[in-house]
Enzyme design. Structure first.
Site, PDB file in Angstrom:
ATOM      1  N   GLY A  93      39.144  43.339  77.345  1.00  0.00           N
ATOM      2  CA  GLY A  93      38.091  42.506  76.744  1.00  0.00           C
ATOM      3  C   GLY A  93      38.590  41.374  77.837  1.00  0.00           C
ATOM      4  O   GLY A  93      37.280  40.130  77.847  1.00  0.00           O
ATOM      5  N   LEU A 122      37.636  49.437  77.238  1.00  0.00           N
ATOM      6  CA  LEU A 122      37.263  47.721  77.757  1.00  0.00           C
ATOM      7  C   LEU A 122      38.005  46.883  78.317  1.00  0.00           C
ATOM      8  O   LEU A 122      37.235  45.474  78.312  1.00  0.00           O
ATOM      9  CB  LEU A 122      36.547  47.227  76.034  1.00  0.00           C
ATOM     10  CG  LEU A 122      35.544  47.663  75.481  1.00  0.00           C
ATOM     11  CD1 LEU A 122      35.361  47.722  74.311  1.00  0.00           C
ATOM     12  CD2 LEU A 122      33.943  47.409  76.526  1.00  0.00           C
ATOM     13  N   ALA A 123      38.866  47.573  79.165  1.00  0.00           N
ATOM     14  CA  ALA A 123      39.694  46.375  80.154  1.00  0.00           C
ATOM     15  C   ALA A 123      39.913  45.403  78.830  1.00  0.00           C
ATOM     16  O   ALA A 123      40.403  44.208  79.874  1.00  0.00           O
ATOM     17  CB  ALA A 123      39.316  45.675  81.146  1.00  0.00           C
ATOM     18  N   TYR A 155      51.467  55.829  67.313  1.00  0.00           N
ATOM     19  CA  TYR A 155      50.150  54.814  66.432  1.00  0.00           C
ATOM     20  C   TYR A 155      50.570  54.440  65.349  1.00  0.00           C
ATOM     21  O   TYR A 155      50.710  55.009  63.974  1.00  0.00           O
ATOM     22  CB  TYR A 155      48.915  55.465  66.420  1.00  0.00           C
ATOM     23  CG  TYR A 155      48.112  55.335  67.521  1.00  0.00           C
ATOM     24  CD1 TYR A 155      49.216  55.196  69.088  1.00  0.00           C
ATOM     25  CD2 TYR A 155      47.397  56.402  68.139  1.00  0.00           C
ATOM     26  CE1 TYR A 155      47.984  55.325  70.593  1.00  0.00           C
ATOM     27  CE2 TYR A 155      46.257  55.906  69.368  1.00  0.00           C
ATOM     28  CZ  TYR A 155      47.177  56.440  70.816  1.00  0.00           C
ATOM     29  OH  TYR A 155      46.656  56.531  71.666  1.00  0.00           O
TER      30      TYR A 155
END
Length: 317
Positions: free
Chosen positions: A230, A227-228, A56
């Site tokens: 948004g 959360l896909a 990351y």
């Protein structure tokens, strides 16, 4: 650290966006400030498990998280740190690749410990399957890390039931977690169980039996992308997304909560006890998820199915 503590976390904070821009050579003080604000918002929600990975922001996410730990005496003892290894980013003439060779696992763990400024990782996940990996070699590396007190528990990410079972046969320590992309937008995990004996089963792609294997073996299911992106709480691009967002908004008003919570509750309502990972850097967006920690999922059987059917844009088979 016990298995039960990992399995009962209702929500994780994912640090994949901490650490500044992808092009920055090193983390800046402003990046540490941003990370500290995000971590404090997560703590205010009641989140105590933090999900990272060595790749990351090319390691800067772990580095700024370690800096936040340094700024906050006593914080390390209050939280669970989970990180991952196994993905190698493209560099020079080498392509992006997976690498779960034993010495490489150890090297990446030692580098993560340095960046995180801690002497132990609570949970280490193998980030992606490596087709060239020798499970016995992986097991030897993990067992050594466990014996030496560098890693307390182990899990996997993006693996199916057969892959998990194959690896576990070589391990003396149990695998305690499997992190998969699961959301109201990526529904293959739930569709797999109802598309059996239909033509659509061939194109689903999610390995049937993975959820059941994890539940039967006490492997905590975590969902990334929960959360896909948004699409049901922000901008929608398709009629199905628009209809689903309207239903999410209506349910949020009825239950005096946020649309983000409704989307997370849809995952948490499943009997597999899925723990979503949320990854915003904005404190307001993080705090919008607090009811997913503080309240049990308040979706009825019919409401859960209504969200599913709306998101898929078609009736169930």
């Amino acid at each position: 650290m016990t298995d039960s503590r990992v399995r009962t976390e209702p929500l994780l904070y994912g640090a994949m966006r901490l650490g500044g821009t992808k092009t920055a050579e090193s983390a800046r003080a402003a990046d540490v400030d941003e990370a500290e604000a995000a971590v404090n918002a997560a703590l205010d929600c009641g989140i105590t498990m933090f999900d990272l990975a060595d790749i990351y922001r090319q390691g800067r996410s772990e580095a700024v998280f370690g800096a936040v730990l340094d700024r906050t005496p006593g914080l390390r003892e209050r939280i669970v740190i989970q990180t991952k290894c196994g993905i190698r980013l493209a560099d020079q003439d080498r392509p992006g690749r997976y690498d779960l060779r034993g010495p490489v696992i150890r090297q990446r763990v030692e580098e993560s410990l340095t960046r995180l400024r801690t002497d132990v990782i609570d949970v280490l996940l193998l980030h992606r399957p490596d087709p060239l990996a020798d499970p016995a070699e992986i097991a030897e590396a993990l067992s050594a890390l466990h014996r030496q007190g560098l890693v307390r528990q182990f899990g996997v990410s993006n693996m199916g039931a057969a892959q998990i079972a194959h690896l576990q046969r070589h391990l003396d320590v149990p695998l305690v977690a499997n992190q998969l992309e699961m959301s109201l937008g990526r529904r293959g995990w739930v569709e797999a169980g109802v598309l059996v004996n239909t033509p659509a089963a061939a194109t689903n792609g999610f390995p049937l039996g993975t959820l059941e294997h994890c539940v039967a073996n006490g492997i905590h299911l975590q969902s990334w992308g929960s959360l896909a992106q948004g699409r049901y709480t922000g901008r929608q691009e398709t009629p199905a997304e628009h209809a689903t967002a309207q239903l999410v908004s209506t349910l949020a008003r009825q239950k005096d909560t946020t649309p983000e919570t409704i989307v997370l509750w849809w995952l948490q309502r499943h009997p597999a006890r899925i723990a979503p990972v949320i990854g915003s850097t904005r404190p307001d967006r993080i705090l919008a998820c607090r009811d997913a920690v503080r309240r049990k999922p308040e979706l009825s059987h019919d409401e859960w199915y209504a969200l599913w059917v709306a998101a898929r844009g078609a009736a169930l088979p």
